[in-house]
Design a protein around this motif. Structure first.
Motif: not given
Length: 229
Positions: A12-15, A18-20, A46-61
């Motif tokens: 959540e922190v990484a998300y 990164l989103r910001g 890298l694990t939580p960071l990749r979790e955040a990246i996958r989430r942002l990928s699903s949002e198209g960012l």
């Protein structure tokens, strides 16, 4: 706390971080994400960071390729126009409900927000964009429709990159003066509970917005690049 929960909270922190950075332009459109460097910068694995990246990928960012490389999504006139069309529908609806449901506290928040507005130009930059967004959020929060507020928060987040691009356009005095006057008029219409007036003014306000100008500039640039190719 279980390891899964630890990773989730760090994700959540990484998300959020990164989103910001993407929406503020700190991570530029099309740029490659150096995941090891980012993980170190954020103080996590890298694990939580990749979790955040996958989430942002699903949002198209973020775009992920077959090799798990991640890049910040580019900006396009097509995406900007889609965001604009949704705003053109939702913001006037929110203004209408704000006029119907606003409270005295909502009016106080709107009047405080309109008093902080600055011309949205290169000169005032981020400060002006932040004040402008705060005003519009105060207005749609006054709709007291949680679903509408959540949708508009997301749409406004995703249009931030395009509004920043619009700051680079020649502002002109008349559009900025009109824009400032319309914000004050919107507060008056909401205060008077004029639902139709608030909806109609918000619709025309968005049609002449910084986002609309950014779309036009992007379309011209893409057309020129296509011609050159």
């Amino acid at each position: 706390m279980s390891s899964a929960n630890v990773f989730s909270s760090k994700g959540e922190v990484a998300y959020a971080e990164l989103r910001g950075r993407i929406l503020s332009g700190a991570l530029r459109p099309g740029s490659r994400l150096e995941q090891n460097e980012l993980a170190g910068d954020l103080g996590m694995s890298l694990t939580p960071l990749r979790e955040a990246i996958r989430r942002l990928s699903s949002e198209g960012l973020i775009h992920l390729d077959a090799h798990r490389d991640a890049r910040v999504a580019g900006m396009s006139a097509a995406e900007a126009r889609q965001l604009f069309e949704v705003r053109l529908s939702l913001d006037p609806t929110a203004a209408m409900y704000a006029a119907r449901r606003r409270t005295d506290d909502d009016l106080s928040a709107l009047r405080a927000a309109v008093a902080r507005l600055l011309p949205v130009t290169r000169e005032w930059g981020e400060e002006a964009l932040t004040a402008h967004r705060a005003f519009h959020r105060a207005l749609y929060v006054a709709s007291h429709n949680a679903t509408l507020i959540r949708l508009l928060d997301d749409i406004w987040d995703k249009t931030d990159r395009y509004r920043r691009a619009g700051l680079q356009l020649p502002p002109g005095n008349e559009p900025r003066t009109r824009d400032h006057q319309e914000h004050h008029q919107l507060v008056s219409l909401v205060a008077a509970r004029d639902e139709g007036g608030a909806r109609e003014l918000m619709h025309s306000h968005i049609e002449r917005s910084l986002l609309a100008s950014a779309i036009e500039a992007l379309e011209q640039r893409e057309h020129s690049e296509a011609g050159a190719g």
